[in-house]
Design an enzyme around this catalytic site. Structure first.
Site, PDB file in Angstrom:
ATOM      1  N   TYR A   1      -3.948 -11.345  -3.056  1.00 51.26           N
ATOM      2  CA  TYR A   1      -3.997 -10.940  -1.866  1.00 51.26           C
ATOM      3  C   TYR A   1      -5.023 -12.088  -1.284  1.00 51.26           C
ATOM      4  O   TYR A   1      -4.483 -12.712  -0.258  1.00 51.26           O
ATOM      5  CB  TYR A   1      -4.712  -9.732  -1.640  1.00 51.26           C
ATOM      6  CG  TYR A   1      -4.937  -9.332  -0.238  1.00 51.26           C
ATOM      7  CD1 TYR A   1      -4.115  -8.719   0.480  1.00 51.26           C
ATOM      8  CD2 TYR A   1      -6.535  -9.258   0.138  1.00 51.26           C
ATOM      9  CE1 TYR A   1      -4.195  -8.412   1.669  1.00 51.26           C
ATOM     10  CE2 TYR A   1      -6.460  -9.110   1.473  1.00 51.26           C
ATOM     11  CZ  TYR A   1      -5.520  -8.501   2.278  1.00 51.26           C
ATOM     12  OH  TYR A   1      -5.963  -7.830   3.556  1.00 51.26           O
TER      13      TYR A   1
ATOM     14  N   ASP B   1       7.759  -3.475  13.243  1.00 52.58           N
ATOM     15  CA  ASP B   1       7.314  -2.795  11.818  1.00 52.58           C
ATOM     16  C   ASP B   1       8.407  -2.451  11.225  1.00 52.58           C
ATOM     17  O   ASP B   1       9.724  -1.911  11.677  1.00 52.58           O
ATOM     18  CB  ASP B   1       6.442  -1.706  12.241  1.00 52.58           C
ATOM     19  CG  ASP B   1       5.432  -1.403  11.277  1.00 52.58           C
ATOM     20  OD1 ASP B   1       4.265  -1.640  11.529  1.00 52.58           O
ATOM     21  OD2 ASP B   1       5.902  -0.800  10.353  1.00 52.58           O
TER      22      ASP B   1
ATOM     23  N   ASP C   1     -11.075   0.295   9.232  1.00 50.90           N
ATOM     24  CA  ASP C   1     -10.709   1.445   8.695  1.00 50.90           C
ATOM     25  C   ASP C   1      -9.324   1.665   9.288  1.00 50.90           C
ATOM     26  O   ASP C   1      -9.201   1.937  10.445  1.00 50.90           O
ATOM     27  CB  ASP C   1     -11.626   2.466   9.806  1.00 50.90           C
ATOM     28  CG  ASP C   1     -11.232   3.886   9.246  1.00 50.90           C
ATOM     29  OD1 ASP C   1     -10.811   4.066   8.023  1.00 50.90           O
ATOM     30  OD2 ASP C   1     -11.935   4.615   9.932  1.00 50.90           O
TER      31      ASP C   1
HETATM   32  N1  LIG Z   1      -7.828  -2.877   6.687  1.00 54.29           N
HETATM   33  C1  LIG Z   1      -8.472  -4.071   6.333  1.00 54.29           C
HETATM   34  O1  LIG Z   1      -9.516  -3.807   5.621  1.00 54.29           O
HETATM   35  C2  LIG Z   1      -7.846  -5.272   6.577  1.00 54.29           C
HETATM   36  C3  LIG Z   1      -6.901  -5.708   6.595  1.00 54.29           C
HETATM   37  N2  LIG Z   1      -6.387  -6.953   7.017  1.00 54.29           N
HETATM   38  C4  LIG Z   1      -5.102  -7.445   7.369  1.00 54.29           C
HETATM   39  O2  LIG Z   1      -4.715  -6.710   8.490  1.00 54.29           O
HETATM   40  C5  LIG Z   1      -3.230  -6.527   8.637  1.00 54.29           C
HETATM   41  C6  LIG Z   1      -3.232  -5.068   9.012  1.00 54.29           C
HETATM   42  O3  LIG Z   1      -3.584  -4.400   7.996  1.00 54.29           O
HETATM   43  P1  LIG Z   1      -3.896  -2.687   8.312  1.00 54.29           P
HETATM   44  O4  LIG Z   1      -3.732  -2.455   9.641  1.00 54.29           O
HETATM   45  O5  LIG Z   1      -5.137  -2.548   7.306  1.00 54.29           O
HETATM   46  O6  LIG Z   1      -2.715  -2.040   7.382  1.00 54.29           O
HETATM   47  P2  LIG Z   1      -1.714  -0.959   7.646  1.00 54.29           P
HETATM   48  O7  LIG Z   1      -1.107  -0.588   6.159  1.00 54.29           O
HETATM   49  O8  LIG Z   1      -2.635   0.207   8.227  1.00 54.29           O
HETATM   50  O9  LIG Z   1      -0.720  -1.506   8.671  1.00 54.29           O
HETATM   51  C7  LIG Z   1       0.099  -2.458   8.277  1.00 54.29           C
HETATM   52  C8  LIG Z   1       1.356  -2.309   9.062  1.00 54.29           C
HETATM   53  O10 LIG Z   1       2.252  -3.498   8.614  1.00 54.29           O
HETATM   54  C9  LIG Z   1       3.391  -2.904   8.284  1.00 54.29           C
HETATM   55  N3  LIG Z   1       4.253  -3.638   7.510  1.00 54.29           N
HETATM   56  C10 LIG Z   1       4.162  -3.647   6.153  1.00 54.29           C
HETATM   57  N4  LIG Z   1       4.921  -4.578   5.287  1.00 54.29           N
HETATM   58  C11 LIG Z   1       5.710  -4.925   6.426  1.00 54.29           C
HETATM   59  C12 LIG Z   1       6.893  -5.757   6.624  1.00 54.29           C
HETATM   60  N5  LIG Z   1       7.292  -6.199   5.521  1.00 54.29           N
HETATM   61  N6  LIG Z   1       7.388  -6.182   7.706  1.00 54.29           N
HETATM   62  C13 LIG Z   1       6.849  -5.366   8.884  1.00 54.29           C
HETATM   63  N7  LIG Z   1       5.895  -4.710   8.848  1.00 54.29           N
HETATM   64  C14 LIG Z   1       5.190  -4.471   7.743  1.00 54.29           C
HETATM   65  C15 LIG Z   1       3.171  -1.314   7.969  1.00 54.29           C
HETATM   66  O11 LIG Z   1       4.274  -0.440   8.007  1.00 54.29           O
HETATM   67  C16 LIG Z   1       2.001  -0.954   8.664  1.00 54.29           C
HETATM   68  O12 LIG Z   1       2.457  -0.355   9.861  1.00 54.29           O
HETATM   69  C17 LIG Z   1      -2.926  -6.915   7.226  1.00 54.29           C
HETATM   70  O13 LIG Z   1      -2.131  -8.315   7.209  1.00 54.29           O
HETATM   71  C18 LIG Z   1      -4.156  -6.911   6.112  1.00 54.29           C
HETATM   72  O14 LIG Z   1      -3.956  -7.853   5.233  1.00 54.29           O
HETATM   73  C19 LIG Z   1      -7.567  -8.004   6.929  1.00 54.29           C
HETATM   74  C20 LIG Z   1      -8.792  -7.773   6.671  1.00 54.29           C
HETATM   75  C21 LIG Z   1      -9.212  -6.514   6.538  1.00 54.29           C
HETATM   76  C1  LIG Z   2     -10.374  -5.926  -2.075  1.00 55.75           C
HETATM   77  C2  LIG Z   2      -8.867  -6.075  -1.705  1.00 55.75           C
HETATM   78  C3  LIG Z   2      -8.065  -5.034  -0.997  1.00 55.75           C
HETATM   79  C4  LIG Z   2      -6.915  -5.173  -0.930  1.00 55.75           C
HETATM   80  C5  LIG Z   2      -6.019  -4.573   0.292  1.00 55.75           C
HETATM   81  C6  LIG Z   2      -6.982  -3.521   1.144  1.00 55.75           C
HETATM   82  C7  LIG Z   2      -7.704  -3.752   2.154  1.00 55.75           C
HETATM   83  C8  LIG Z   2      -8.009  -5.182   2.563  1.00 55.75           C
HETATM   84  C9  LIG Z   2      -9.249  -5.616   2.949  1.00 55.75           C
HETATM   85  C10 LIG Z   2      -9.316  -7.017   3.441  1.00 55.75           C
HETATM   86  O1  LIG Z   2      -8.488  -7.665   3.771  1.00 55.75           O
HETATM   87  C11 LIG Z   2     -10.723  -7.463   3.372  1.00 55.75           C
HETATM   88  C12 LIG Z   2     -11.159  -7.294   1.933  1.00 55.75           C
HETATM   89  C13 LIG Z   2     -12.296  -7.789   1.524  1.00 55.75           C
HETATM   90  C14 LIG Z   2     -13.009  -8.485   2.474  1.00 55.75           C
HETATM   91  C15 LIG Z   2     -14.476  -8.540   2.299  1.00 55.75           C
HETATM   92  C16 LIG Z   2     -15.282  -9.320   2.074  1.00 55.75           C
HETATM   93  C17 LIG Z   2     -15.034 -10.698   1.297  1.00 55.75           C
HETATM   94  C18 LIG Z   2     -16.307 -11.439   1.238  1.00 55.75           C
HETATM   95  C19 LIG Z   2     -16.702 -10.909  -0.328  1.00 55.75           C
HETATM   96  C20 LIG Z   2     -18.143 -11.373  -0.400  1.00 55.75           C
HETATM   97  O2  LIG Z   2     -18.786 -12.012   0.496  1.00 55.75           O
HETATM   98  O3  LIG Z   2     -18.694 -11.032  -1.431  1.00 55.75           O
END
Ligand SMILES: NC(=O)C1=CN([C@@H]2O[C@H](COP(=O)(O)OP(=O)(O)OC[C@H]3O[C@@H](n4cnc5c(N)ncnc54)[C@H](O)[C@@H]3O)[C@@H](O)[C@H]2O)C=CC1
Ligand SMILES: CCCCC/C=C\C=C\C(=O)C/C=C\C/C=C\CCCC(=O)O
Length: 267
Positions: A157, A40, A193
Site C-alpha cells: 500500500y 465509484d 475516519d
Molecule cells: N482512511 C484513511 O485513513 C486514509 C485513506 N487514504 C486514501 O484515501 C482514499 C479514500 O479512502 P477512504 O475514503 O478512506 O476509503 P473508503 O473505502 O471509505 O472509500 C473509497 C471509495 O473508493 C471506491 N473504490 C474502491 N475501489 C474502486 C475502484 N476500483 N474503482 C472505483 N472506485 C473504487 C469504494 O467503493 C469507496 O467508495 C484512498 O485512496 C485511500 O488510500 C489516504 C490516507 C489515509
Molecule cells: C497502515 C496501513 C493501512 C492500510 C489501509 C487502511 C487505511 C489507510 C490509511 C492511510 O493511508 C494512512 C496510514 C498510515 C499513515 C500514517 C502515518 C505514516 C507515518 C508513520 C510514522 O511516522 O511512523
C-alpha cells in the site's frame, strides 16, 4: 492580483466519491457551488450518495457514474459523461483506493491504487488540456502519509502511494501541464475516519501484514485520526489557492496541514 480559483460553477470529477473521503470532498465542492460527478465502483452506495447530495445541493449539480478505475473503458466513459452533462471538466480528484497486503489481494492493491490512479491522471491530463478541448484546471491525487514515511504494516500500500506522489511530481514538470495551465498537487493524509479506516481499526487482517492488531491499535493511537471534514478543508485550500502547484500536502491530526516539495538533487 487575485490568485483564488473560484469554485462557483466549476466541474469536478471525484473518484471513490460514493463514501469516505471522496464523499466528503464531493460535499465540500458542492458547498462551494461547484458541480460534481462522483465515480465509484459501488453502485448501491453511489446511487444513495447521489440522491442524498441532490436533495441538499440540487439535482442538476450532482451525478453518479458507475466506474471501476481498473477498467480503461469505464473510466474514459466517466470523463465523457461528465463533460457532456456539465459542459467541461475543471477539477479531477483521483481519490479511489484500497488497502490489502495478503498473498491473495496485494496485486489488486497495486492495480487499483497505482494503475487506476495513473489511468485517472492520464485521462485528466487529456481532458483538461487545451489542445483536446479542455480549459486547464487542477488535478489532486490522493496518496497517503505512508507514501512518504515508511511503515512496516503495509509495504505494498505504501509503495503504491509513493508511486502516486512521484507520478504527480513528474506531470507537474511536463510541458503539457504548463501549456494548458494545469495545476497538480498530491494530498497525503494520515488516518482519516472513513469506512476503510474503520475496517483497519476493527481488525481486518487483510489490510496489513503480520496480523498484529496490537501494533495497529498502537500506531493509530500515536498518529491520531482526522475527520473527513478536516481533510476536505485541505482539498478546498489546494483548489482555491492558484499558487498551489507541484506540492505535497501532508495532513495529520497532531501536526495539522503542512505543504512541502521533495528536494530535487542537481545532477
Ligand atoms: N482512511 C484513511 O485513513 C486514509 C485513506 N487514504 C486514501 O484515501 C482514499 C479514500 O479512502 P477512504 O475514503 O478512506 O476509503 P473508503 O473505502 O471509505 O472509500 C473509497 C471509495 O473508493 C471506491 N473504490 C474502491 N475501489 C474502486 C475502484 N476500483 N474503482 C472505483 N472506485 C473504487 C469504494 O467503493 C469507496 O467508495 C484512498 O485512496 C485511500 O488510500 C489516504 C490516507 C489515509
Ligand atoms: C497502515 C496501513 C493501512 C492500510 C489501509 C487502511 C487505511 C489507510 C490509511 C492511510 O493511508 C494512512 C496510514 C498510515 C499513515 C500514517 C502515518 C505514516 C507515518 C508513520 C510514522 O511516522 O511512523
Amino acid at each position: 492580483m487575485d490568485r483564488r480559483m473560484h469554485l462557483v460553477g466549476k466541474v469536478a470529477l471525484v473518484t471513490g466519491g460514493a463514501s469516505g473521503m471522496g464523499c466528503g470532498f464531493a460535499e465540500a465542492l458542492l458547498k462551494a457551488a461547484a458541480k460534481v460527478c462522483i465515480a465509484d465502483i459501488n453502485v448501491e452506495t453511489g446511487v444513495a450518495t447521489e440522491s442524498d447530495l441532490r436533495q441538499q445541493y440540487g439535482h442538476e449539480n450532482v451525478m453518479f457514474s458507475k466506474c471501476n478505475i481498473t477498467s480503461a473503458t469505464e473510466f474514459e466513459a466517466v470523463f465523457k459523461r461528465t463533460k457532456e452533462a456539465f459542459g467541461g471538466i475543471d477539477i479531477v480528484v483521483n481519490n479511489a483506493g484500497i488497502g490489502g497486503e495478503t498473498d491473495e489481494n496485494w496485486e489488486q492493491t497495486v492495480d487499483v491504487n497505482m494503475k487506476g490512479t495513473l489511468r485517472g491522471l492520464r485521462l485528466a491530463m487529456y481532458y483538461l488540456s487545451v489542445e483536446h478541448g479542455g480549459r486547464g484546471g487542477c488535478i489532486v491525487n490522493v496518496a497517503s502519509m505512508t507514501g512518504l514515511n515508511p511503515n512496516p504494516l503495509s509495504p505494498v500500500y505504501g509503495c503504491t502511494k509513493a508511486g502516486i506522489i512521484h507520478a504527480t511530481r513528474c506531470y507537474v514538470v511536463s510541458e503539457a501541464a504548463k501549456k494548458s495551465n494545469i495545476r497538480l498537487n498530491v494530498l497525503c493524509p494520515a488516518f482519516v475516519d472513513t469506512p476503510m479506516f474503520r475496517r483497519l481499526a476493527a481488525g481486518d487482517a487483510t489490510q496489513t501484514i503480520g496480523g498484529d492488531q496490537t501494533a495497529v491499535t498502537a500506531f493509530i493511537e500515536r498518529i491520531g485520526v482526522l475527520s473527513t471534514e478536516e481533510v476536505s478543508v485541505a482539498l478546498i485550500d489546494i483548489l482555491t489557492d492558484e499558487t498551489r502547484n507541484g506540492l505535497i500536502l501532508r495532513c495529520a491530526k497532531k501536526t495539522g496541514n503542512v505543504y512541502s516539495t521533495l528536494t530535487v538533487q542537481d545532477v
